[in-house]
Design a protein around this motif. Structure first.
Motif, PDB file in Angstrom:
ATOM      1  N   ILE A  53       0.709  -0.980  -0.006  1.00  0.00           N
ATOM      2  CA  ILE A  53       0.146  -0.096   0.059  1.00  0.00           C
ATOM      3  C   ILE A  53       0.706   1.146  -0.096  1.00  0.00           C
ATOM      4  CG2 ILE A  53      -1.711   1.281   1.399  1.00  0.00           C
ATOM      5  CD1 ILE A  53      -2.898  -1.397   2.299  1.00  0.00           C
ATOM      6  N   SER A  54       1.793   1.382   0.651  1.00  0.00           N
ATOM      7  CA  SER A  54       2.768   2.600   0.665  1.00  0.00           C
ATOM      8  C   SER A  54       3.592   2.729  -0.455  1.00  0.00           C
ATOM      9  CB  SER A  54       3.721   2.145   1.820  1.00  0.00           C
ATOM     10  OG  SER A  54       4.654   1.168   1.892  1.00  0.00           O
ATOM     11  N   ALA A  55       3.943   1.431  -1.363  1.00  0.00           N
ATOM     12  CA  ALA A  55       4.640   1.768  -2.436  1.00  0.00           C
ATOM     13  C   ALA A  55       3.535   2.381  -3.679  1.00  0.00           C
ATOM     14  CB  ALA A  55       4.889   0.327  -2.851  1.00  0.00           C
ATOM     15  N   ILE A  56       2.251   2.181  -3.519  1.00  0.00           N
ATOM     16  CA  ILE A  56       1.361   2.762  -4.421  1.00  0.00           C
ATOM     17  C   ILE A  56       0.869   4.106  -3.940  1.00  0.00           C
ATOM     18  CG2 ILE A  56      -0.997   2.209  -5.165  1.00  0.00           C
ATOM     19  CD1 ILE A  56      -0.877  -0.294  -4.966  1.00  0.00           C
ATOM     20  N   LEU A  57       0.656   4.142  -2.680  1.00  0.00           N
ATOM     21  CA  LEU A  57       0.386   5.771  -2.100  1.00  0.00           C
ATOM     22  C   LEU A  57       1.185   6.623  -2.385  1.00  0.00           C
ATOM     23  CD1 LEU A  57      -2.033   4.803   1.089  1.00  0.00           C
ATOM     24  CD2 LEU A  57      -2.726   5.402  -1.480  1.00  0.00           C
ATOM     25  N   VAL A  58       2.573   6.265  -1.815  1.00  0.00           N
ATOM     26  CA  VAL A  58       3.565   7.073  -1.721  1.00  0.00           C
ATOM     27  C   VAL A  58       4.905   6.669  -2.351  1.00  0.00           C
ATOM     28  CG1 VAL A  58       5.150   8.749  -0.160  1.00  0.00           C
ATOM     29  CG2 VAL A  58       2.678   7.957   0.469  1.00  0.00           C
ATOM     30  N   PRO A  59       4.940   6.490  -3.629  1.00  0.00           N
ATOM     31  CA  PRO A  59       6.240   5.895  -4.536  1.00  0.00           C
ATOM     32  C   PRO A  59       7.318   6.876  -4.238  1.00  0.00           C
ATOM     33  CG  PRO A  59       4.804   7.044  -5.979  1.00  0.00           C
ATOM     34  CD  PRO A  59       4.002   7.133  -4.573  1.00  0.00           C
ATOM     35  N   ARG A  60       8.527   6.048  -4.178  1.00  0.00           N
ATOM     36  CA  ARG A  60       9.717   6.878  -3.998  1.00  0.00           C
ATOM     37  C   ARG A  60      10.117   7.752  -5.203  1.00  0.00           C
ATOM     38  NH1 ARG A  60      11.907   1.392  -1.693  1.00  0.00           N
ATOM     39  NH2 ARG A  60      11.961   0.772  -4.004  1.00  0.00           N
ATOM     40  N   ARG A  61      10.863   8.706  -5.067  1.00  0.00           N
ATOM     41  CA  ARG A  61      11.050   9.726  -6.053  1.00  0.00           C
ATOM     42  C   ARG A  61      11.737   9.015  -7.493  1.00  0.00           C
ATOM     43  NH1 ARG A  61      14.737  14.586  -4.287  1.00  0.00           N
ATOM     44  NH2 ARG A  61      13.057  14.937  -2.971  1.00  0.00           N
ATOM     45  N   GLY A  62      11.073   9.504  -8.517  1.00  0.00           N
ATOM     46  CA  GLY A  62      11.491   8.643  -9.671  1.00  0.00           C
ATOM     47  C   GLY A  62      10.917   7.421 -10.069  1.00  0.00           C
ATOM     48  N   GLU A  63      10.050   6.792  -9.136  1.00  0.00           N
ATOM     49  CA  GLU A  63       9.428   5.500  -9.432  1.00  0.00           C
ATOM     50  C   GLU A  63       8.182   5.712  -9.710  1.00  0.00           C
ATOM     51  OE1 GLU A  63      10.356   3.174  -5.905  1.00  0.00           O
ATOM     52  OE2 GLU A  63      12.528   2.987  -6.620  1.00  0.00           O
ATOM     53  N   LYS A  64       7.489   4.920 -10.928  1.00  0.00           N
ATOM     54  CA  LYS A  64       6.211   4.801 -11.045  1.00  0.00           C
ATOM     55  C   LYS A  64       5.539   4.372  -9.882  1.00  0.00           C
ATOM     56  CE  LYS A  64       4.840   3.549 -14.963  1.00  0.00           C
ATOM     57  NZ  LYS A  64       4.409   2.718 -16.319  1.00  0.00           N
ATOM     58  N   ARG A  65       4.020   4.645  -9.746  1.00  0.00           N
ATOM     59  CA  ARG A  65       3.304   4.317  -8.429  1.00  0.00           C
ATOM     60  C   ARG A  65       2.978   2.854  -8.837  1.00  0.00           C
ATOM     61  NH1 ARG A  65       0.361   7.642  -5.152  1.00  0.00           N
ATOM     62  NH2 ARG A  65       1.044   9.165  -6.740  1.00  0.00           N
TER      63      ARG A  65
END
Length: 484
Positions: A78-90
């Protein structure tokens, strides 16, 4: 649900909610969660709650299991989808996920037409958990930094299992060790799945510390498999380690390579010599003819004959996780094996074999062959779909065989390929692919492989467009310094 189950459910929901908040707020927390996800997957059965438990059932899943590993995977996803790291796709669609969904939907259909349904629902819940773990790993591992963290975590888990095995063998005198996985063949499969990954580490552009750790892990894994005294395990780990070495090693001979090779060989030879008497007796105990041809013994051929008998009656099988139920109640007695039948899904059966029966266990165990188990539970259609899914995983890994490079974002794909070959090979004679620790760890490996496959495809498209590949500057970024 009992009061204890209600309290456990509330605590798990609260932990998942808190985990999502923490991982959304802190990227470092995601690293900790992922490290724990990998390491704790090996002991997930020790930190879970089993809702609607049917511990007396001899299936591949005995309840609606929820563990701390699920909390970690849901938080990461969920965190990867809601708040992706800079430069990464959601979000991106990981390779093989479509086929996984198709296989799951077929399993849902199979459960809907089978009886009983409860045991099938148990298995469906595990499949959902596995897909969440797969997606969490696929969305987290997006660069060399996360890849190294995964390797350190996986190595720690392997070391824990191997040290547990050594303790069982030399402190408690247990003949066939099992680590924390409850069965020697389970431990053997776990090590055959993970050891070849670290061969790729030795031949990749990693730090000397990680390479030394990888060599140590490989040596321990070889010792662990030998101590399980698993015939198929010994053959499998030798084959996948040799295959991974041939697929990744360069022809240039260095003192470091010679030293690592000698260390692994000395460790393997020493433990083999120590365990040779028991190991040799296992190989000489049963011939292939006795194992598969003797209709009066419960060898591997017994499971194949049961699968054929079930397929003759049920084109779609008897339903996921229903093998033990139907073999104990119908197909075992049909072939001359008198089990104590299950009275239903709510009451436990008699835990003693019928008087004068020709077996030791009162109820049938899952088929000691993943193919036979799949045919019996999901029919020929299920076996075909499952085979296609495995071929897709092999294709993803095989795409990294060419061209040879020491770039970890390519080389580790080869290691994952041979890890998949390891679990596949031993699954010919075992069902424990479905055992939760192995199932979770394998899905994490597949998630990492899917991420590397996605990055490689993006790099290829970028090269065709004359742009720089996404992963080419990885080694120049400060966050990827050799500090793991």
């Amino acid at each position: 649900m009992t009061q204890k189950d209600i309290i456990a459910a509330m605590l798990l929901l609260g932990a998942a909610f808190g985990g999502v908040i923490v991982t959304c707020c802190s990227k470092r927390a995601r690293d900790v969660f992922f490290f724990l996800l990998v390491t704790l997957s090996a002991i997930t059965e020790s930190i879970d709650v089993n809702f609607v438990s049917r511990e007396w059932y001899r299936g591949t899943t005995c309840g609606f299991e929820v563990s701390l590993v699920d909390v970690l995977s849901i938080s990461l996803l969920i965190s990867a989808i809601l708040v992706p790291r800079r430069g990464e796709k959601r979000w991106y669609w990981p390779a093989s996920f479509g086929l996984m969904l198709l296989f799951f939907l077929y399993a849902c259909f199979d459960v809907s037409i089978s009886d009983p349904k409860l045991f099938g629902l148990f298995e469906l819940s595990k499949m959902v958990r596995g897909m969440i773990v797969f997606l969490a790993a696929a969305l987290y591992v997006r660069s060399v930094r996360e890849l190294k963290l995964f390797l350190w975590a996986l190595g720690v888990a392997v070391c824990y299992e191997c040290f547990s095995a050594l303790n069982q063998r030399y402190h408690y005198g247990i003949n066939r060790v099992f680590g924390s996985l409850d069965d020697s063949n389970s431990l053997s499969m776990y090590l055959c799945m993970t050891a070849p990954i670290f061969v790729a580490v030795l031949t990749s552009r990693f730090s000397r510390y990680l390479k030394a750790f990888a060599a140590f892990v490989i040596a321990l894994a070889c010792i662990g498999v030998i101590l399980t005294i698993s015939r198929m395990g010994v053959i499998t780990i030798a084959a996948v380690l040799l295959g991974a070495t041939l697929a990744t090693v360069s022809l240039k001979v260095t003192p470091q390579k010679i030293g690592i090779t000698l260390l692994v060989m000395i460790a393997a030879v020493a433990v083999t010599a120590k365990s040779w008497r028991t190991l040799n007796s296992r190989f000489e105990g049963d011939s292939l003819k006795e194992e598969y041809g003797d209709k009066h013994s419960m060898g591997r051929g017994y499971y194949i004959r049961l699968a054929i008998a079930i397929a003759d009656d049920h084109w779609f099988g008897v339903g996921p996780n229903n093998w033990s139920y139907w073999v104990s109640n119908k197909y075992g007695p049909k072939l001359g094996w008198r089990f104590s039948p299950y009275p239903g899904t709510d009451r436990p059966p008699k835990m003693v074999a019928p008087s004068g029966s020709n077996l030791d266990d009162p109820q049938a165990a899952p088929a000691h062959s993943l193919a036979a188990l799949t045919v019996g539970e999901m029919g020929i259609v299920g076996l075909v779909l499952f085979t296609i899914l495995w071929l897709r995983w092999f294709q993803m890994g095989a795409s990294f065989l060419w061209k040879r490079t020491t770039d970890p974002m390519r080389r580790m794909g080869v290691g994952f390929l041979f890890g998949a070959l390891g679990i596949f090979s031993q699954s010919m004679t075992e069902w424990v692919y479905h055992q939760t620790p192995i199932f979770f760890t394998f899905n994490i490996i597949l998630g990492a492989l899917a991420s590397l496959y996605y990055i490689k495809k993006r790099a290829r498209r970028a090269e065709r467009a004359g742009e720089r590949a996404d992963f080419e500057p990885v080694w120049n970024r400060p966050v990827h310094a050799e500090n793991f």
